[in-house]
Design a protein around this motif. Structure first.
Motif, short mmCIF file in Angstrom:
data_model
loop_
_atom_site.label_atom_id
_atom_site.label_comp_id
_atom_site.label_asym_id
_atom_site.label_seq_id
_atom_site.Cartn_x
_atom_site.Cartn_y
_atom_site.Cartn_z
N SER A 96 6.70 -0.12 -3.70
CA SER A 96 6.11 0.06 -2.38
C SER A 96 5.75 -1.33 -1.87
O SER A 96 4.94 -2.03 -2.48
CB SER A 96 4.85 0.93 -2.50
OG SER A 96 3.95 0.62 -1.46
N GLU A 97 6.41 -1.72 -0.79
CA GLU A 97 6.14 -3.04 -0.25
C GLU A 97 5.46 -2.90 1.11
O GLU A 97 6.09 -2.58 2.11
CB GLU A 97 7.44 -3.84 -0.12
CG GLU A 97 7.30 -5.19 -0.79
CD GLU A 97 8.61 -5.92 -0.97
OE1 GLU A 97 8.63 -7.10 -0.62
OE2 GLU A 97 9.58 -5.31 -1.45
N ALA A 98 4.15 -3.09 1.13
CA ALA A 98 3.35 -2.94 2.34
C ALA A 98 2.85 -4.32 2.75
O ALA A 98 2.91 -5.26 1.96
CB ALA A 98 2.19 -1.99 2.07
N LYS B 201 2.24 -5.45 -2.82
CA LYS B 201 3.45 -4.88 -3.38
C LYS B 201 3.05 -4.14 -4.65
O LYS B 201 2.35 -4.69 -5.51
CB LYS B 201 4.44 -6.00 -3.70
CG LYS B 201 5.75 -5.50 -4.26
CD LYS B 201 6.71 -6.65 -4.51
CE LYS B 201 7.97 -6.14 -5.18
NZ LYS B 201 8.91 -7.20 -5.48
N THR C 292 15.81 4.51 -0.32
CA THR C 292 14.40 4.63 0.09
C THR C 292 14.08 6.09 0.41
O THR C 292 14.97 6.86 0.80
CB THR C 292 14.10 3.78 1.34
OG1 THR C 292 14.96 4.21 2.39
CG2 THR C 292 14.29 2.31 1.08
N ALA D 164 3.35 1.43 1.41
CA ALA D 164 4.46 1.52 2.34
C ALA D 164 4.74 2.98 2.71
O ALA D 164 4.55 3.88 1.89
CB ALA D 164 5.70 0.88 1.73
N LYS D 165 5.20 3.20 3.95
CA LYS D 165 5.55 4.56 4.37
C LYS D 165 6.88 4.98 3.77
O LYS D 165 7.16 6.14 3.58
CB LYS D 165 5.59 4.64 5.89
CG LYS D 165 4.20 4.56 6.50
CD LYS D 165 4.23 4.59 8.01
CE LYS D 165 2.82 4.49 8.57
NZ LYS D 165 2.13 3.23 8.15
#
Lengths: 137, 184
Positions: B34-36, B40, B149, B168-169
């Motif tokens: 998840s990369e927001a 991460k 994804t 991350a969405k």
């Protein structure tokens, strides 16, 4: 008034301290983790094979000390060691994934030897899978 | 009972052909990232099962959600308890097939790009999924890789607004399996 500021500050520092602690909280130390259930690989496997939903309720997330005979040992390219214990079933068993965060006295196991491994139960796919396992002497 | 379902799955995958070839692993690797904007988060699962039938090009994957290992204990707790509700939904599965069955020459060593489509079930919700991947054949063993994804909202997973900057969405799932021929 001075006291209010003083205690307010103190509370803020404690709150921040708890926040930092929680954020950096380490994973549970598996060597010291309290065993919730001790059971043989055969019994554990049978419990899941017969009634998976019920076994999930009893064993999921629990620290389980499982005893049994080593059927197979494998090592991934990254060095993760998995010890499969005989369940009495021809094809499937109890897979114990050795903990990558713990120090192990040994990571070599011989097929046929009896061992007790302690780890967290994550459920059953085809085998019952325990992660973060350490050997119990 | 479990074995019964396994054998049933194998038989269904075979689709009645006698010389069908089945490949299997119980040590597949699935990585979740998840990369927001703020952070991460990465977690690894190394006990995925996968069955591939080269005759019908069908495949099935399954993972135990609780077998994902995170770097931070707190994130692992939140992942299991708040988002995936892994005590209620302990597994995620994918059942599908290679779209173009002629894309791979199973008898010849090589690396073949493929597209796989099927049903993905996460958090008790099933959605159609199509993902690109690579099948690599080398000396009788088959490796399969795919990176795709998924939108967490599609699977009924709610991210509270207070951590919206942290998670991350759309999360990235990477699958990496080495399959060996099933002798049964």
């Amino acid at each position: 008034m001075k006291n209010i500021i003083k205690y307010g500050l103190l509370l803020a520092v404690i709150g921040a301290g708890i926040g930092v602690y929680l954020w950096n909280k380490p994973h549970e130390n598996m060597d010291r983790a309290k065993t919730d259930v001790q059971i043989s690989a055969g019994e554990l496997f049978t419990a899941f094979a017969e009634n998976e939903a019920q076994a999930n309720e009893i064993y999921l997330d629990k620290v389980i000390a499982v005893t049994g005979k080593v059927r197979e040992v494998s090592k991934s390219p990254e060095g993760l060691v998995k010890v499969t214990l005989d369940s009495g079933d021809e094809m499937f068993g109890v897979i114990c994934q050795l903990d990558e965060l713990s120090e192990h006295q040994r990571t070599e196991f011989q097929p046929g030897e009896s061992v007790m491994l302690k780890g967290k139960c994550t459920g059953m796919l085809m085998d019952v899978v325990l992660v973060r396992c350490v050997e119990v002497k | 009972m479990q074995k019964f379902f396994f054998l049933l799955a194998v038989i269904l995958l075979v689709g009645g052909t006698v010389n069908a070839q089945k490949y299997f692993t119980r040590a597949g690797k699935v990585t979740f990232t998840s990369e927001a904007p703020v952070e991460k988060i990465e977690a690894v699962n190394q006990s995925a099962t996968a069955i591939l039938d080269t005759e019908s090009s069908r495949m099935e994957f399954a993972i135990l959600i609780k077998a994902f290992q995170f770097e931070k204990a707190l994130m692992q707790e939140h992942f299991n308890e708040n988002y995936m509700e892994s005590s209620t939904y302990p597994k995620a599965t994918f059942k599908g097939q290679i779209d173009d069955a002629t894309a791979v020459n199973w008898g010849k060593d090589g690396s073949y790009p493929v597209t796989v489509s099927g049903d993905m079930t996460i958090h008790g919700v099933t959605q159609k999924l199509t993902a690109p991947g690579t099948i690599t054949i080398k000396e009788g063993s088959i490796a399969a890789q795919s990176t795709f994804t998924v939108a967490v909202a599609d699977y009924g997973i709610e991210i509270p607004s207070v951590v919206a900057e942290n998670i991350a969405k759309e999360v990235t799932i990477a699958v990496d399996v080495q399959l060996a021929q099933l002798n049964k």
